[in-house]
Scaffold this active site. Sequence first.
Site, short mmCIF file in Angstrom:
data_model
loop_
_atom_site.label_atom_id
_atom_site.label_comp_id
_atom_site.label_asym_id
_atom_site.label_seq_id
_atom_site.Cartn_x
_atom_site.Cartn_y
_atom_site.Cartn_z
N PHE A 169 0.63 -0.87 -0.40
CA PHE A 169 0.04 -0.22 0.05
C PHE A 169 0.81 1.17 0.19
CE2 PHE A 169 0.72 -0.14 4.36
CZ PHE A 169 1.29 0.47 5.22
N LYS A 193 -1.41 -8.20 -8.55
CA LYS A 193 -2.35 -7.88 -7.54
C LYS A 193 -1.97 -6.68 -6.31
CE LYS A 193 -2.95 -9.33 -3.68
NZ LYS A 193 -3.53 -8.28 -2.63
N SER A 246 5.66 -6.73 4.05
CA SER A 246 6.51 -7.27 5.77
C SER A 246 7.16 -8.20 5.58
CB SER A 246 5.39 -7.27 6.57
OG SER A 246 4.43 -8.31 6.33
N CYS A 301 9.72 2.00 3.39
CA CYS A 301 10.73 0.46 3.40
C CYS A 301 12.19 1.09 3.73
CB CYS A 301 10.79 -0.91 2.38
SG CYS A 301 11.24 0.02 1.10
#
Length: 507
Positions: A169, A193, A246, A301
């Site tokens: 996201f 996806k 994650s 990140c």
Amino acid sequence: MLLPGVCPLRYIEGPMTTLTTTEIRNFIGGQWVSATSDAALELANPATGEPLGRSPAGSAAEVDAAVQAAHAAFPAWRALPAGDRVQFLFKLKALLEEHLDELAALITTENGKTLSESKGELRRGIENVEVACGIPVLMQGYSLEDVAPGIDEIMVRQPLGVCAVITPFNFPLMIPLWFLPYAIATGNTVILKPSDRVPFSAMRLVELIHQAGLPAGVVNLVNGGKNAVDALLDHPLVRAVSFVGSSPVAKHVYTRGSASGKRVQCQGGAKNHVVVLPDADQETTTRIIADSAFGCAGQRCLAVSVTVTVGEAKDWFRESIAAVATGLKVGNGLDPATQMGPVITHASRERVRSLIGQGAEHGARPIVDGRDSLSGGKGSFVGPTILDGLPATSPLMETEIFGPVLSVVHAGSVEEAIAIIEHSAYGNASSIFTSSGAAARRFRNAVSTGNVGVNIGVPAPMAYFPFSGWKGSFFGVMHAQGRDAIEFFTDKKVIVERWPREWSRRF
């Protein structure tokens, strides 16, 4: 029900462009298709709490339809010359530039980051489209005549087939563009996806891809959550999977995908450190680190999570970083005056607040506490937060907070700072701020992270370099972007030929 190849998104034009509530659809074989799976997630604008739509759960049947469409499109697409394939990318690059402001507003609406951050994200994505346009050169193999008398040997690169791209996201368009341009330029077909939290940006991207004239089935879009992910990982026709998210989910994707024989690359979580030496430029260092820690509300990140001050830097840095953090304007990212937007959801906000509280319980001092920032509104706001003196024994030293929280710890030397970074289970990025070339060289040589910055707060590689990551931050071999992307999305085929004038068994 099949719908025309036109994106169902609509916009309200005004001082702050917003997205109306729409149906979230899949794009399969060149057509928009209504989701057949149940709606699983209520979506809201992170800054206002206004509803945006309902994200479907996804199903194996929907994934199979997309994979079958991609599989059917593959033979003709791979047979198209590389120089012809990249013409569609040139068109897509032009469309992304033309619609940059609109796309940035869409990202901000569903993600919450500021408009300037959304535009920066798009610029990074467009860079990857530009690099992928060089596939006619990048995809070349090599050859050697007369490896033995009358025998020639050739290595060529060929596409894999159907590739899945599963994205998070925090960068709704940049991260899809880390993978998708390279995959299709090398002759593969793709199932995208996107995160079920930010489906609208991906839908708009796919509409622009369709507008660029890409043949039906080359790029397909399937929305959903874990159901859709697992269906892609298990599908026998999916040859490769690219993922960012994650570390626990990255490990799941890598393990399950690899078990079924797929080629998998998974970028995981991070706990990024920045080291500040006493000789660093104080004002510039502070502002760069503040941007790294609090930009995109800490939801990237490569955001710095821990600052390690060395020696006398401890005193001046704490005071200067607190002053900058306190002065940041938090609010709706569509407001040009906003410097930091909300986190993605209320659940994320409460998680970040809880982790700040845990840090205080472990002995850290919140010299700037953002837990109550804009608490009276309906948005998912957490203000910039600085935890001073977080103990090395605190679990937060290993927890990816993914919010605007910076911990400050102290070390007596560069070697001690490097040891702190070495202790981390993650290895995404680290940086050092100094005016000493010797210290910087020592740091970049010894530090155990895949991306390293010297006087850089966010060491994000350009599109023609790989986005590296070590230890628990990456699962796989080849990384995203650049030459690594070419390696990942192609198979090498070695051809040995002999065409003698007269056949002989003698060698």
